[in-house]
Design an enzyme around this catalytic site. Structure first.
Site, short mmCIF file in Angstrom:
data_model
loop_
_atom_site.label_atom_id
_atom_site.label_comp_id
_atom_site.label_asym_id
_atom_site.label_seq_id
_atom_site.Cartn_x
_atom_site.Cartn_y
_atom_site.Cartn_z
CB VAL A 58 -0.98 0.04 1.20
CG1 VAL A 58 -2.01 -1.06 1.09
CG2 VAL A 58 -0.24 -0.05 2.51
CB SER A 59 0.38 4.60 -1.33
OG SER A 59 0.12 4.08 -2.61
CB SER A 60 0.48 6.14 3.17
OG SER A 60 -0.92 6.01 3.28
CD GLN A 63 -3.36 3.63 1.10
OE1 GLN A 63 -2.25 3.21 0.77
NE2 GLN A 63 -4.19 4.19 0.25
#
Length: 188
Positions: A58-60, A63
Site C-alpha cells: 500500500v502507498s502509506s 492504509q
C-alpha cells in the site's frame, strides 16, 4: 482455510480456536502465515512451486487495514489453488518509483519461484509486463490474483497528483499576490 473460517464451520467460537492453537491443542494441523493462521492438512496440499511468496503493498501507513485485507484475499486465493506459501512480504511505498527494498529483494532472490500479488498495480503502475518477462526468462512467475485493471486507483492517483501540483502553483501565486499587496500598502 484460515482459523476463523474453520472455527465457525465447526461451531466453535474463533477465540476458543485461537486459544487452542496457542496451547497446541488444535485438533487439526495449523501454521501461521503472516497475520493469518491456516488450518487443514497442509502437508498433503499439492505444491506446484518451490517457493511461493505473497507480496502486498500500500502507498502509506494510513492504509494498513487495506494491507491486511489484501494479504487475506491473496492467501485465501492461493490456498484454494494449492500453492504452498513460504512467506508473506508486506511493504509501504509508492508504485511510481523503484524505492521498495523488500520487493527488489524478492526479485533478486532466485529461491523465490513465484510471486503472488492481488493486482498488477501492487507491483508497479506501469511496465509490469517487463517484470513478468524478466521473471519468465529465469523460469519464475509473477501471478496476478485479480487481473482486472484497477482504474479507480489510477484515476485517484492522477487526481491526487494534479491536486498537489495545483495547490503548489496556486499557493505560490497567492503568496506572491499577498507580497505584492503588502509592498503596495507600504509604498503608498
Amino acid at each position: 482455510m484460515n482459523l476463523r473460517e474453520w472455527a465457525l464451520s465447526q461451531g466453535i467460537h474463533p477465540q476458543t480456536a485461537y486459544k487452542w492453537y496457542r496451547a497446541g491443542k488444535l485438533p487439526i494441523p495449523a501454521r501461521k502465515v503472516g497475520q493469518l493462521i491456516l488450518v487443514g492438512d497442509l502437508e498433503s496440499q499439492p505444491s506446484a512451486f518451490k517457493s511461493a511468496v505473497i507480496y502486498a503493498r500500500v502507498s502509506s501507513a494510513d492504509q494498513k487495514p487495506d494491507l491486511d485485507r489484501q494479504v487475506a484475499r491473496v492467501l485465501s486465493w492461493a490456498t484454494e489453488r494449492g500453492y504452498s506459501i513460504n512467506r508473506v512480504v508486506t511493504e509501504f511505498g509508492s508504485a511510481l518509483d523503484g524505492h521498495r527494498r523488500k520487493f527488489v529483494s524478492l526479485l533478486k532472490d532466485p529461491k523465490v519461484d513465484t510471486i503472488l500479488v492481488e493486482h498488477r498495480d501492487r507491483v508497479c503502475r506501469f511496465g509490469a509486463e517487463y517484470i513478468e518477462a524478466a521473471l519468465e526468462a529465469q523460469s519464475r512467475k509473477l501471478v496476478v490474483v485479480d487481473p482486472a485493471e484497477v482504474d479507480d486507483d489510477l484515476v485517484r492517483d492522477v487526481t491526487e497528483l494534479l491536486t498537489s501540483l495545483c495547490a503548489r502553483l496556486y499557493g505560490r501565486r497567492s503568496a506572491a499576490d499577498k507580497v505584492q499587496r503588502a509592498i503596495e500598502a507600504v509604498c503608498s
